[in-house]
Design an enzyme around this catalytic site. Sequence first.
Site, PDB file in Angstrom:
ATOM      1  N   ASP A 151       0.877  -1.196   0.044  1.00 40.69           N
ATOM      2  CA  ASP A 151       0.051   0.072  -0.152  1.00 40.69           C
ATOM      3  C   ASP A 151       0.668   1.251   0.141  1.00 40.69           C
ATOM      4  O   ASP A 151       0.523   2.225  -0.616  1.00 40.69           O
ATOM      5  CB  ASP A 151      -0.823  -0.015   1.214  1.00 40.69           C
ATOM      6  CG  ASP A 151      -2.032  -0.940   1.247  1.00 40.69           C
ATOM      7  OD1 ASP A 151      -2.499  -1.342  -0.165  1.00 40.69           O
ATOM      8  OD2 ASP A 151      -2.814  -1.232   2.165  1.00 40.69           O
ATOM      9  N   TYR A 402     -12.625  -1.395  -3.975  1.00 40.36           N
ATOM     10  CA  TYR A 402     -13.110  -0.160  -3.241  1.00 40.36           C
ATOM     11  C   TYR A 402     -14.117   0.487  -4.146  1.00 40.36           C
ATOM     12  O   TYR A 402     -14.433   0.139  -5.203  1.00 40.36           O
ATOM     13  CB  TYR A 402     -11.878   0.918  -3.466  1.00 40.36           C
ATOM     14  CG  TYR A 402     -11.080   0.541  -1.944  1.00 40.36           C
ATOM     15  CD1 TYR A 402     -10.830  -0.602  -1.290  1.00 40.36           C
ATOM     16  CD2 TYR A 402     -10.324   1.593  -1.638  1.00 40.36           C
ATOM     17  CE1 TYR A 402     -10.093  -0.854  -0.073  1.00 40.36           C
ATOM     18  CE2 TYR A 402      -9.216   1.519  -0.490  1.00 40.36           C
ATOM     19  CZ  TYR A 402      -9.415   0.285   0.136  1.00 40.36           C
ATOM     20  OH  TYR A 402      -8.583   0.022   1.243  1.00 40.36           O
TER      21      TYR A 402
END
Length: 469
Positions: A151, A402
């Site tokens: 990430d 997402y």
Amino acid sequence: MNPNQKIITIGSICMVVGIISLILQIGNIISIWVSHSIQTGNQNHPETCNQSIITYENNTWVNQTYVNISNTNVVAGQDATSVILTGNSSLCPISGWAIYSKDNGIRIGSKGDVFVIREPFISCSHLECRTFFLTQGALLNDKHSNGTVKDRSPYRTLMSCPVGEAPSPYNSRFESVAWSASACHDGMGWLTIGISGPDNGAVAVLKYNGIITDTIKSWRNNILRTQESECACVNGSCFTIMTDGPSNGQASYKILKIEKGKVTKSIELNAPNYHYEECSCYPDTGKVMCVCRDNWHGSNRPWVSFDQNLDYQIGYICSGVFGDNPRPNDGTGSCGPVSSNGANGIKGFSFRYDNGVWIGRTKSTSSRSGFEMIWDPNGWTETDSSFSVRQDIVAITDWSGYSGSFVQHPELTGLDCMRPCFWVELIRGQPKENTIWTSGSSISFCGVNSDTVGWSWPDGAELPFSIDK
């Protein structure tokens, strides 16, 4: 004929030839000018409508293969003066969702130059909509894509491109160095928020029209992070929410008011037992509504609503139609956190309509796959699990990821209301698939009060790529 007459005759002939040649040259020049005027007139002919679109092709060659990278639309004849996006309108009444864009980035990236990305989101000004995304400083099907499941790294940057286009080096604009980000337009300029740095001391860099205007240091030294979707602008001020602290326990949450890139006010939420991450925010009748991710202990979504003075209210969506992932099967909801399967989570969104709510969620209760939109006519305040509309977006057999909200202001659409829209990330690669990389494409939809259809719009790329073999 005597010599003098010969000289006069020859001279006269030369003069006539010269005059004819001059006339021909003048005619040639006039012909070229008229031809050029006709061509440029056809390209820039003003229409009776408010604007005309001139399309320029931007093409390239990749490994001797012709690839159409992008079509750039240049808006001609439109007033580009700044306006203030007031955000005072209410959400448009809608009956369903019409597909707005699909970039097919992974499919195109198997052969063309496409960025490795995640966390894409969309934001619109009064003139255009753009897709923002966090790159990994690498291209698909290239050695630097190895390990991009991570990430946070110093190579991640926030960039943007025209909505619906695959994010490539040829059509993308650098915005900020960031592994967490947000962006929005107030009608006069783009605000970007990019967070980068070490987990124990990251800094958010605010830019307005590309110029650094302010910075915010991590106040809890525990992964300062923000929305991963657009901030919300009302009457020239833009608002965002930041989180600092544990992802699995009580953290600290701040609302920030930003004007022309400068933080003018901030407050810390008094929200014990609440967990706010990756909020999806939108303006509605002069206020801002944010629907967020509870990564600590809730399988329903927390929300916070606030006015321009940052006076706020907090709660959880009460519906028994749960919106997070992982989550239990639909059942009895709660206006507080629903603890069953409440740990971990995924970025998502909802749109409130009085006591009703449109809930976007994965189809799977345990994996990031499938996507659907649910209309629960009393789900904002009631805890039952009944609903009246379900619209399919992605089949449960295909990967999703997402999702987040964005709006189109009346200054863009010409409507007298705020059009609600959403995007869905379609994650491919690690950790679920046999590749060396993680990336995604995206789709988006906007609310309409006319005919719509449920279907599946998956990523569609065939994996693995050649770099993975």
